[in-house]
Motif scaffolding. Sequence first.
Motif, PDB file in Angstrom:
ATOM      1  N   VAL A 197     -11.131-118.113  10.278  1.00 29.80           N
ATOM      2  CA  VAL A 197     -11.288-117.637  11.656  1.00 29.80           C
ATOM      3  C   VAL A 197     -11.636-116.154  11.659  1.00 29.80           C
ATOM      4  CG1 VAL A 197     -10.058-117.128  13.797  1.00 29.80           C
ATOM      5  CG2 VAL A 197      -9.784-119.356  12.713  1.00 29.80           C
ATOM      6  N   VAL A 198     -10.879-115.386  10.892  1.00 30.13           N
ATOM      7  CA  VAL A 198     -11.062-113.921  10.856  1.00 30.13           C
ATOM      8  C   VAL A 198     -12.367-113.542  10.166  1.00 30.13           C
ATOM      9  CG1 VAL A 198     -10.099-111.761   9.965  1.00 30.13           C
ATOM     10  CG2 VAL A 198      -8.575-113.505  10.923  1.00 30.13           C
ATOM     11  N   GLU A 199     -12.645-114.172   9.030  1.00 29.91           N
ATOM     12  CA  GLU A 199     -13.829-113.808   8.253  1.00 29.91           C
ATOM     13  C   GLU A 199     -15.127-114.062   9.002  1.00 29.91           C
ATOM     14  OE1 GLU A 199     -14.166-112.221   5.115  1.00 29.91           O
ATOM     15  OE2 GLU A 199     -12.150-111.760   5.838  1.00 29.91           O
ATOM     16  N   GLY A 200     -15.160-115.089   9.820  1.00 30.15           N
ATOM     17  CA  GLY A 200     -16.392-115.413  10.541  1.00 30.15           C
ATOM     18  C   GLY A 200     -16.472-114.812  11.927  1.00 30.15           C
ATOM     19  N   ILE A 207     -12.824-105.848  14.028  1.00 26.77           N
ATOM     20  CA  ILE A 207     -11.383-105.877  13.771  1.00 26.77           C
ATOM     21  C   ILE A 207     -11.027-104.695  12.886  1.00 26.77           C
ATOM     22  CG2 ILE A 207      -9.486-107.196  12.747  1.00 26.77           C
ATOM     23  CD1 ILE A 207     -11.086-109.742  13.320  1.00 26.77           C
ATOM     24  N   ASP A 208      -9.929-104.039  13.210  1.00 28.23           N
ATOM     25  CA  ASP A 208      -9.471-102.914  12.408  1.00 28.23           C
ATOM     26  C   ASP A 208      -9.376-103.344  10.939  1.00 28.23           C
ATOM     27  OD1 ASP A 208      -8.021-100.176  12.232  1.00 28.23           O
ATOM     28  OD2 ASP A 208      -6.629-101.569  11.260  1.00 28.23           O
ATOM     29  N   PRO A 209      -9.991-102.604  10.012  1.00 27.03           N
ATOM     30  CA  PRO A 209     -10.034-103.009   8.598  1.00 27.03           C
ATOM     31  C   PRO A 209      -8.648-103.232   7.987  1.00 27.03           C
ATOM     32  CG  PRO A 209     -11.592-101.247   8.999  1.00 27.03           C
ATOM     33  CD  PRO A 209     -10.777-101.385  10.251  1.00 27.03           C
ATOM     34  N   GLU A 210      -7.690-102.374   8.328  1.00 27.53           N
ATOM     35  CA  GLU A 210      -6.366-102.538   7.740  1.00 27.53           C
ATOM     36  C   GLU A 210      -5.653-103.754   8.323  1.00 27.53           C
ATOM     37  OE1 GLU A 210      -2.401 -99.926   6.622  1.00 27.53           O
ATOM     38  OE2 GLU A 210      -4.164 -98.974   7.506  1.00 27.53           O
ATOM     39  N   LEU A 211      -5.849-104.009   9.590  1.00 28.14           N
ATOM     40  CA  LEU A 211      -5.251-105.184  10.218  1.00 28.14           C
ATOM     41  C   LEU A 211      -5.871-106.458   9.676  1.00 28.14           C
ATOM     42  CD1 LEU A 211      -3.514-106.630  12.346  1.00 28.14           C
ATOM     43  CD2 LEU A 211      -5.324-106.167  14.009  1.00 28.14           C
ATOM     44  N   ARG A 212      -7.160-106.411   9.401  1.00 29.42           N
ATOM     45  CA  ARG A 212      -7.887-107.600   8.965  1.00 29.42           C
ATOM     46  C   ARG A 212      -7.229-108.259   7.748  1.00 29.42           C
ATOM     47  NH1 ARG A 212     -13.118-109.877   9.032  1.00 29.42           N
ATOM     48  NH2 ARG A 212     -13.789-108.389  10.623  1.00 29.42           N
ATOM     49  N   ASP A 224      -4.127-108.457   6.861  1.00 28.30           N
ATOM     50  CA  ASP A 224      -2.891-109.180   7.153  1.00 28.30           C
ATOM     51  C   ASP A 224      -3.019-110.140   8.334  1.00 28.30           C
ATOM     52  OD1 ASP A 224      -0.920-108.028   5.253  1.00 28.30           O
ATOM     53  OD2 ASP A 224      -1.403-106.158   6.273  1.00 28.30           O
ATOM     54  N   LEU A 225      -4.118-110.090   9.031  1.00 22.62           N
ATOM     55  CA  LEU A 225      -4.260-110.863  10.267  1.00 22.62           C
ATOM     56  C   LEU A 225      -4.106-112.371  10.068  1.00 22.62           C
ATOM     57  CD1 LEU A 225      -4.641-110.752  13.263  1.00 22.62           C
ATOM     58  CD2 LEU A 225      -7.126-110.600  12.933  1.00 22.62           C
ATOM     59  N   PRO A 226      -4.683-112.975   9.014  1.00 23.10           N
ATOM     60  CA  PRO A 226      -4.494-114.422   8.862  1.00 23.10           C
ATOM     61  C   PRO A 226      -3.018-114.831   8.777  1.00 23.10           C
ATOM     62  CG  PRO A 226      -6.301-113.701   7.490  1.00 23.10           C
ATOM     63  CD  PRO A 226      -5.648-112.454   8.021  1.00 23.10           C
ATOM     64  N   GLU A 227      -2.216-114.055   8.044  1.00 27.96           N
ATOM     65  CA  GLU A 227      -0.794-114.378   7.942  1.00 27.96           C
ATOM     66  C   GLU A 227      -0.084-114.155   9.272  1.00 27.96           C
ATOM     67  OE1 GLU A 227       1.417-112.748   4.748  1.00 27.96           O
ATOM     68  OE2 GLU A 227      -0.045-113.313   3.219  1.00 27.96           O
ATOM     69  N   LEU A 228      -0.453-113.107   9.980  1.00 24.30           N
ATOM     70  CA  LEU A 228       0.149-112.853  11.285  1.00 24.30           C
ATOM     71  C   LEU A 228      -0.213-113.977  12.266  1.00 24.30           C
ATOM     72  CD1 LEU A 228      -0.561-109.020  11.531  1.00 24.30           C
ATOM     73  CD2 LEU A 228       1.673-110.095  11.237  1.00 24.30           C
ATOM     74  N   LEU A 229      -1.442-114.447  12.185  1.00 19.49           N
ATOM     75  CA  LEU A 229      -1.850-115.562  13.045  1.00 19.49           C
ATOM     76  C   LEU A 229      -1.099-116.838  12.662  1.00 19.49           C
ATOM     77  CD1 LEU A 229      -5.723-114.970  13.168  1.00 19.49           C
ATOM     78  CD2 LEU A 229      -4.054-114.509  14.982  1.00 19.49           C
ATOM     79  N   ARG A 288      -6.734-109.528  22.771  1.00 19.84           N
ATOM     80  CA  ARG A 288      -6.592-108.198  23.353  1.00 19.84           C
ATOM     81  C   ARG A 288      -5.811-107.275  22.420  1.00 19.84           C
ATOM     82  NH1 ARG A 288      -4.528-108.249  29.354  1.00 19.84           N
ATOM     83  NH2 ARG A 288      -6.346-109.636  29.380  1.00 19.84           N
ATOM     84  N   LEU A 289      -4.763-107.797  21.810  1.00 20.13           N
ATOM     85  CA  LEU A 289      -3.963-106.995  20.880  1.00 20.13           C
ATOM     86  C   LEU A 289      -4.791-106.600  19.656  1.00 20.13           C
ATOM     87  CD1 LEU A 289      -0.562-108.925  20.980  1.00 20.13           C
ATOM     88  CD2 LEU A 289      -1.011-106.617  21.863  1.00 20.13           C
ATOM     89  N   VAL A 290      -5.609-107.521  19.186  1.00 17.98           N
ATOM     90  CA  VAL A 290      -6.474-107.221  18.035  1.00 17.98           C
ATOM     91  C   VAL A 290      -7.478-106.124  18.398  1.00 17.98           C
ATOM     92  CG1 VAL A 290      -8.293-108.161  16.545  1.00 17.98           C
ATOM     93  CG2 VAL A 290      -6.196-109.470  16.945  1.00 17.98           C
ATOM     94  N   SER A 291      -8.007-106.189  19.599  1.00 19.37           N
ATOM     95  CA  SER A 291      -8.962-105.170  20.048  1.00 19.37           C
ATOM     96  C   SER A 291      -8.288-103.813  20.226  1.00 19.37           C
ATOM     97  CB  SER A 291      -9.610-105.601  21.372  1.00 19.37           C
ATOM     98  OG  SER A 291     -10.352-106.796  21.210  1.00 19.37           O
ATOM     99  N   LEU A 292      -7.074-103.823  20.788  1.00 25.73           N
ATOM    100  CA  LEU A 292      -6.343-102.570  21.000  1.00 25.73           C
ATOM    101  C   LEU A 292      -5.997-101.886  19.688  1.00 25.73           C
ATOM    102  CD1 LEU A 292      -3.905-103.596  23.886  1.00 25.73           C
ATOM    103  CD2 LEU A 292      -5.846-102.011  24.040  1.00 25.73           C
ATOM    104  N   ALA A 293      -5.841-102.662  18.632  1.00 27.56           N
ATOM    105  CA  ALA A 293      -5.470-102.091  17.334  1.00 27.56           C
ATOM    106  C   ALA A 293      -6.535-101.144  16.799  1.00 27.56           C
ATOM    107  CB  ALA A 293      -5.218-103.207  16.327  1.00 27.56           C
TER     108      ALA A 293
END
Length: 222
Positions: A142-145, A150-155, A157-162, A197-202
């Motif tokens: 989902v994230v890769e495509g 997306i903030d590079p540092e968040l990216r 860890d994002l799959p695990e957070l999702l 929205r949270l991902v964008s705000l990051a």
Amino acid sequence: MVEPATSDRGEQTKKLIVRTAIQLFRDQGYDKTTMRGIAQAAGLSVGNAYYYFPSKDHLVQEFYATIQEDAAAACAPLLAAPGPFDERLRAALGTIVQTMAPYHAFAGKFIKSAVEPGSPLSPFSAESAPARERSIGILHDVVEGATTKIDPELRADLPELLWLCQMGITLYWVHDSSPGQEKTNLLVERAVPLIDRLVSLARMPILRSINREALKLYRTLR
């Protein structure tokens, strides 16, 4: 004679054991179901059942893995082409819920065992790692495509957070008694825009330091 687990007949036997176990778990509960009972219901010897699955916990792990493989296969065509993050996330979460749907009446049977500290049935256990990693892999796609920035540092860890969000949705789904678990579908529809929205705000400079601290805490506790 026990068929090798890698043979076609062996795979059919494994599937038969899993299907039988699921039926017994649903009918009489996890604790009351024995490997002997599963073998008898499947028309197999006890030794044959133990050859494929050394314990009931191994059976449950196979069940977990099967659901994740089915979900991954169903999500693959939906995530094949790049697209906005929210659309991809909505498609993935919705498909995962649909994949679980046939097992709703049965899913609650595991909750008691799964929430016990140290239980091998917990989605966070070492024993559940293959199914967990497969599930996280769907969200990684989902994230890769995603065409959304997306903030590079968040990216990272994002799959695990999702996946943690997905666990929350799954727990709600288990307890959802609405027709067709329509409230769970509503939860997905309403939660995805909030996550987006949270991902964008990051990415906003004013929130970047807070984002870094939150990620640091998450990594420490993981």
